[in-house]
Design a protein around this motif. Sequence first.
Motif, mmCIF file in Angstrom:
data_model
loop_
_atom_site.group_PDB
_atom_site.id
_atom_site.type_symbol
_atom_site.label_atom_id
_atom_site.label_comp_id
_atom_site.label_asym_id
_atom_site.label_seq_id
_atom_site.Cartn_x
_atom_site.Cartn_y
_atom_site.Cartn_z
ATOM 1 N N THR A 190 24.792 87.964 53.988
ATOM 2 C CA THR A 190 24.258 88.622 52.799
ATOM 3 C C THR A 190 25.333 89.483 52.170
ATOM 4 N N ASP A 191 25.014 90.084 51.020
ATOM 5 C CA ASP A 191 25.989 90.890 50.292
ATOM 6 C C ASP A 191 26.339 92.187 51.012
ATOM 7 N N ASP A 192 25.426 92.719 51.850
ATOM 8 C CA ASP A 192 25.698 93.994 52.507
ATOM 9 C C ASP A 192 26.478 93.838 53.814
ATOM 10 N N GLN A 193 26.724 92.606 54.279
ATOM 11 C CA GLN A 193 27.513 92.381 55.485
ATOM 12 C C GLN A 193 28.913 91.925 55.100
ATOM 13 N N PRO A 194 29.947 92.591 55.649
ATOM 14 C CA PRO A 194 31.308 92.158 55.330
ATOM 15 C C PRO A 194 31.629 90.828 56.010
ATOM 16 N N ALA A 195 32.549 90.098 55.437
ATOM 17 C CA ALA A 195 32.959 88.806 55.990
ATOM 18 C C ALA A 195 33.829 89.023 57.219
ATOM 19 N N SER A 196 33.635 88.197 58.240
ATOM 20 C CA SER A 196 34.466 88.248 59.440
ATOM 21 C C SER A 196 35.564 87.208 59.311
ATOM 22 N N ARG A 197 36.716 87.531 59.855
ATOM 23 C CA ARG A 197 37.807 86.564 59.871
ATOM 24 C C ARG A 197 38.544 86.672 61.187
ATOM 25 N N LYS A 198 39.274 85.632 61.526
ATOM 26 C CA LYS A 198 39.998 85.584 62.789
ATOM 27 C C LYS A 198 41.283 86.390 62.688
ATOM 28 N N VAL A 199 41.693 86.958 63.821
ATOM 29 C CA VAL A 199 42.944 87.711 63.873
ATOM 30 C C VAL A 199 44.129 86.750 63.757
ATOM 31 N N GLY A 200 44.038 85.593 64.389
ATOM 32 C CA GLY A 200 45.067 84.564 64.272
ATOM 33 C C GLY A 200 46.337 84.888 65.034
ATOM 34 N N ALA A 201 47.469 84.873 64.345
ATOM 35 C CA ALA A 201 48.773 85.050 64.988
ATOM 36 C C ALA A 201 48.973 86.455 65.529
ATOM 37 N N PHE A 202 48.170 87.407 65.090
ATOM 38 C CA PHE A 202 48.335 88.774 65.565
ATOM 39 C C PHE A 202 47.539 89.049 66.829
ATOM 40 N N ASP A 203 46.849 88.048 67.359
ATOM 41 C CA ASP A 203 46.144 88.185 68.624
ATOM 42 C C ASP A 203 47.193 88.296 69.732
ATOM 43 N N ILE A 204 47.030 89.265 70.616
ATOM 44 C CA ILE A 204 48.024 89.507 71.663
ATOM 45 C C ILE A 204 48.153 88.312 72.593
ATOM 46 N N ARG A 205 47.071 87.531 72.742
ATOM 47 C CA ARG A 205 47.146 86.349 73.606
ATOM 48 C C ARG A 205 48.098 85.302 73.048
ATOM 49 N N VAL A 206 48.191 85.202 71.744
ATOM 50 C CA VAL A 206 49.107 84.248 71.122
ATOM 51 C C VAL A 206 50.551 84.682 71.360
ATOM 52 N N VAL A 207 50.807 85.971 71.234
ATOM 53 C CA VAL A 207 52.158 86.497 71.468
ATOM 54 C C VAL A 207 52.557 86.293 72.923
ATOM 55 N N ILE A 208 51.652 86.617 73.853
ATOM 56 C CA ILE A 208 51.943 86.443 75.277
ATOM 57 C C ILE A 208 52.166 84.973 75.603
ATOM 58 N N ALA A 209 51.338 84.099 75.051
ATOM 59 C CA ALA A 209 51.499 82.664 75.294
ATOM 60 C C ALA A 209 52.849 82.171 74.788
ATOM 61 N N GLY A 210 53.259 82.656 73.633
ATOM 62 C CA GLY A 210 54.559 82.241 73.093
ATOM 63 C C GLY A 210 55.720 82.689 73.959
ATOM 64 N N LEU A 211 55.685 83.934 74.401
ATOM 65 C CA LEU A 211 56.782 84.452 75.232
ATOM 66 C C LEU A 211 56.830 83.778 76.602
ATOM 67 N N ILE A 212 55.684 83.702 77.272
ATOM 68 C CA ILE A 212 55.654 83.072 78.591
ATOM 69 C C ILE A 212 56.004 81.593 78.473
ATOM 70 N N GLY A 213 55.513 80.937 77.436
ATOM 71 C CA GLY A 213 55.825 79.526 77.240
ATOM 72 C C GLY A 213 57.302 79.287 76.992
ATOM 73 N N PHE A 214 57.927 80.152 76.188
ATOM 74 C CA PHE A 214 59.364 80.012 75.922
ATOM 75 C C PHE A 214 60.169 80.165 77.211
ATOM 76 N N TYR A 215 59.883 81.213 77.981
ATOM 77 C CA TYR A 215 60.621 81.411 79.233
ATOM 78 C C TYR A 215 60.316 80.308 80.237
ATOM 79 N N GLY A 216 59.101 79.787 80.213
ATOM 80 C CA GLY A 216 58.770 78.670 81.088
ATOM 81 C C GLY A 216 59.566 77.425 80.754
ATOM 82 N N VAL A 217 59.714 77.128 79.471
ATOM 83 C CA VAL A 217 60.510 75.963 79.063
ATOM 84 C C VAL A 217 61.978 76.156 79.443
ATOM 85 N N VAL A 218 62.486 77.378 79.280
ATOM 86 C CA VAL A 218 63.869 77.660 79.683
ATOM 87 C C VAL A 218 64.040 77.415 81.182
#
Length: 79
Positions: free
Chosen positions: A2-30
Motif C-alpha cells: 500500500t501507499d503507507d508502506q515503504p518499498a523493500s529492496r535487497k542490500v545486494g553487493a553491500f551484504d557482508i556475506r558477499v564480501v566475505i565470500a569474495g575474499l575467501i573465494g579469491f584466497y581459496g583459488v590462489v
Amino acid sequence: MTDDQPASRKVGAFDIRVVIAGLIGFYGVVLIVMGFVADTAADRAKTGDVNANLWAGIGMVVVAAAFAISARLRPVLIE
C-alpha cells in the motif's frame, strides 16, 4: 503493498556475506593454484604427504560458495 508502506529492496553487493565470500573465494583459488604449481616433495614431507595448499584452497572455495548461496537465498531486505 500500500501507499503507507515503504518499498523493500535487497542490500545486494553491500551484504557482508558477499564480501566475505569474495575474499575467501579469491584466497581459496590462489591456494588451489599454488597447490598445483608449487607442490614440492619437501612441502609434502612437512605435511605428512598431503597437499595442504590444495585441500585448504578447496575448503575455502566451498565455504565461499556457502556464503554466496546463503546471501542469494536469504537476502537482507532494507526499507
